[in-house]
Design a protein around this motif. Structure first.
Motif, PDB file in Angstrom:
ATOM      1  N   SER A   6       0.838  -1.202   0.000  1.00 56.35           N
ATOM      2  CA  SER A   6       0.000   0.000   0.000  1.00 56.35           C
ATOM      3  C   SER A   6       0.877   1.258   0.000  1.00 56.35           C
ATOM      4  O   SER A   6       1.975   1.247   0.548  1.00 56.35           O
ATOM      5  N   VAL A   7       0.375   2.298  -0.639  1.00 54.28           N
ATOM      6  CA  VAL A   7       1.158   3.537  -0.773  1.00 54.28           C
ATOM      7  C   VAL A   7       0.273   4.751  -0.536  1.00 54.28           C
ATOM      8  O   VAL A   7      -0.903   4.752  -0.908  1.00 54.28           O
ATOM      9  N   GLU A   8       0.869   5.790   0.051  1.00 53.96           N
ATOM     10  CA  GLU A   8       0.107   7.031   0.203  1.00 53.96           C
ATOM     11  C   GLU A   8      -0.056   7.689  -1.155  1.00 53.96           C
ATOM     12  O   GLU A   8       0.871   7.686  -1.988  1.00 53.96           O
ATOM     13  N   ILE A   9      -1.239   8.213  -1.400  1.00 51.33           N
ATOM     14  CA  ILE A   9      -1.496   9.008  -2.603  1.00 51.33           C
ATOM     15  C   ILE A   9      -2.151  10.309  -2.157  1.00 51.33           C
ATOM     16  O   ILE A   9      -2.639  10.412  -1.018  1.00 51.33           O
ATOM     17  N   SER A  10      -2.172  11.301  -3.031  1.00 48.96           N
ATOM     18  CA  SER A  10      -2.808  12.562  -2.651  1.00 48.96           C
ATOM     19  C   SER A  10      -4.333  12.416  -2.757  1.00 48.96           C
ATOM     20  O   SER A  10      -4.835  11.548  -3.486  1.00 48.96           O
ATOM     21  N   PRO A  11      -5.075  13.269  -2.065  1.00 45.69           N
ATOM     22  CA  PRO A  11      -6.531  13.242  -2.243  1.00 45.69           C
ATOM     23  C   PRO A  11      -6.931  13.439  -3.708  1.00 45.69           C
ATOM     24  O   PRO A  11      -7.909  12.822  -4.173  1.00 45.69           O
ATOM     25  N   ASP A  12      -6.178  14.267  -4.439  1.00 49.36           N
ATOM     26  CA  ASP A  12      -6.498  14.448  -5.874  1.00 49.36           C
ATOM     27  C   ASP A  12      -6.333  13.138  -6.634  1.00 49.36           C
ATOM     28  O   ASP A  12      -7.145  12.797  -7.491  1.00 49.36           O
ATOM     29  N   GLU A  13      -5.251  12.417  -6.320  1.00 47.38           N
ATOM     30  CA  GLU A  13      -5.036  11.128  -6.974  1.00 47.38           C
ATOM     31  C   GLU A  13      -6.148  10.139  -6.590  1.00 47.38           C
ATOM     32  O   GLU A  13      -6.623   9.354  -7.422  1.00 47.38           O
ATOM     33  N   ALA A  14      -6.569  10.200  -5.330  1.00 48.84           N
ATOM     34  CA  ALA A  14      -7.685   9.329  -4.897  1.00 48.84           C
ATOM     35  C   ALA A  14      -8.938   9.658  -5.708  1.00 48.84           C
ATOM     36  O   ALA A  14      -9.660   8.756  -6.152  1.00 48.84           O
ATOM     37  N   ARG A  15      -9.181  10.948  -5.937  1.00 46.91           N
ATOM     38  CA  ARG A  15     -10.375  11.345  -6.717  1.00 46.91           C
ATOM     39  C   ARG A  15     -10.229  10.978  -8.183  1.00 46.91           C
ATOM     40  O   ARG A  15     -11.216  10.713  -8.865  1.00 46.91           O
ATOM     41  N   ARG A  16      -8.984  10.955  -8.668  1.00 48.69           N
ATOM     42  CA  ARG A  16      -8.795  10.522 -10.052  1.00 48.69           C
ATOM     43  C   ARG A  16      -9.172   9.039 -10.185  1.00 48.69           C
ATOM     44  O   ARG A  16      -9.822   8.626 -11.141  1.00 48.69           O
TER      45      ARG A  16
END
Ligand code: GLY
Length: 412
Positions: A126-136
């Motif tokens: 698992s890796v951290e992603i930005s909220p923008d990446e999560a929304r993408r």
């Protein structure tokens, strides 16, 4: 008193019990499954996350490894089950599309990062992603979340569809809607059980898979109820998540597990779950429904428009260490219980363990595992050591890795 004779008596008709029954039928055994209300236990409430990564907490690397091993068996298990039940491919709703984990506020993000550090240590991907990446990845993710992670190792299946497929196989011959009230013992071995109508069943093997109620039949299965509530929503697919979304909202965990889109452009979303240490009463608290919806919509605001189909409260089978009890507990008595939050995830590994216990022939035919027999054997060996039910009765022997069969007659 009437009586029945069978090779294998399975006590419990949830996903684990019916899986054991299927495997016993495959082995050519005559099988009876006892359950007073088949299909109305923990499986009925389960959302169907296959989540060895996000469900494993600090100190639970063993559970994570067990879950990861079972997850690897899920695709072939689903395939074999669908074929055995005469269902089309995909009928049990297995989807290996990963999971998005969200943190609602700064404190939730601190906790998520601690969890990600643990996953990194255990190499879980698992890796951290930005909220923008999560929304993408998932456009329904709300604008207020503080942080996110991508969890490629956690997936989903539809537990009710899995259980229905198993029941279609078992119902042909084996399901009796009665409760077992006691095991029958002779010379220190379990030789059958008696049901609440007074019918006696004599069996070569009894598989105890009665979930949290297992403890009432056998003190060596120290299970307890861990009630949880899930909600079923019916949502426009455009306003619902397409992958599993889970997270914490000011410290409270919540998840949303979507089913496939139907031809009408809508999909079911299961939102869960509470987790309580209290008696099993099937009662849904108003405050729990409120809190689950409040937290789910904080992460996925589009769920506001969904229709609330209902709430289901059932009890997970907890054990003293919240790991399953999988193995011989006495001559003639095999335990497959105590799967706690991971009964659906651990079903294929349980099937493989039952196969080994019952001596289901290894053939060239695809088996539920469908994975190379040697790696299945290794996974079953590791699982039956880790989940050896004797660890509570005899923790010293268990810690020394001495299998039960070495002590008295059973195979481990
Ligand atoms: N596996 C998720 C739950 O038990 O709520």
């Amino acid at each position: 008193m009437s009586s029945h004779v069978c090779d294998v008596l399975v006590i419990g008709g949830g996903i684990i019990g019916l899986t054991a029954a299927w495997r016993a039928l495959e082995a050519g055994a005559s099988v009876v499954v006892l359950d007073p209300s088949p299909g109305d236990g923990a499986t009925h409430a389960a959302a169907g996350m296959l989540a060895p990564v996000m469900e494993a907490g600090f100190g639970e690397e063993g559970q994570a490894r067990l879950g990861t091993a079972s997850l690897a068996l899920w695709p072939a298990f689903a395939d074999a089950l669908e074929r055995a039940a005469g269902l089309p491919p995909g009928a049990v709703g297995l989807e290996t599309t990963g999971t998005i984990a969200l943190a609602y506020d700064g404190d939730d993000l601190v906790a998520l990062r601690r969890m990600l550090a643990l996953h990194h240590e255990w190499d879980l991907g698992s890796v951290e992603i930005s909220p923008d990446e999560a929304r993408r990845r998932e456009p329904g993710v709300g604008l207020r979340v503080a942080g996110a992670a991508w969890v490629p190792g956690d997936h989903r299946v539809d537990p009710r569809a899995v259980r229905a497929a198993l029941a279609a196989i078992a119902a042909r011959r084996t399901l009796v809607p009665r409760a077992a009230i006691s095991l029958t013992w002779a010379d220190g071995a379990v030789v059958g059980a008696i049901d609440d109508a007074g019918t006696a069943y004599a069996a070569g093997t009894v598989v105890l898979a009665a979930g949290h109620a297992s403890a009432s039949l056998f003190a060596g299965a120290p299970t307890r109820p861990v009630p949880g509530t899930t909600l079923r929503l019916d949502a426009d697919a455009d306003r619902a998540p397409a992958v599993v979304v889970r997270g914490t909202v000011q410290g409270r965990p919540v998840y949303a597990v979507p089913r496939r889109v139907r031809p009408d452009g809508r999909r079911e979303v299961v939102v869960g779950a509470t987790s309580d240490e209290r008696e099993d009463d099937h009662l849904t608290r108003a405050g729990d429904v409120f809190a689950l919806l409040r937290d789910a919509r904080a992460l996925l605001p589009g769920l506001d428009d969904a229709v609330l189909l209902g709430a289901t409260t059932r009890s997970r089978p907890g054990s003293p260490d919240n790991a399953p009890l999988l193995g011989w507990a006495a001559d003639g008595l095999y335990l497959a219980t105590g799967h706690h939050r991971n009964g659906i995830l651990l079903t294929p590994l349980t099937a493989a363990a039952v196969d080994r216990a019952l001596g289901v022939a290894r053939s060239a035919e695809p088996r539920p595992s469908g994975v190379a027999p040697a790696s299945v054997e290794a996974a079953v060996e590791a699982a039956t050591r880790f989940a050896n039910p004797r660890r509570f009765a005899d923790p010293v022997l268990s810690a020394a890795g001495i299998p039960h069969g070495a002590i008295r007659g059973g195979t481990s």
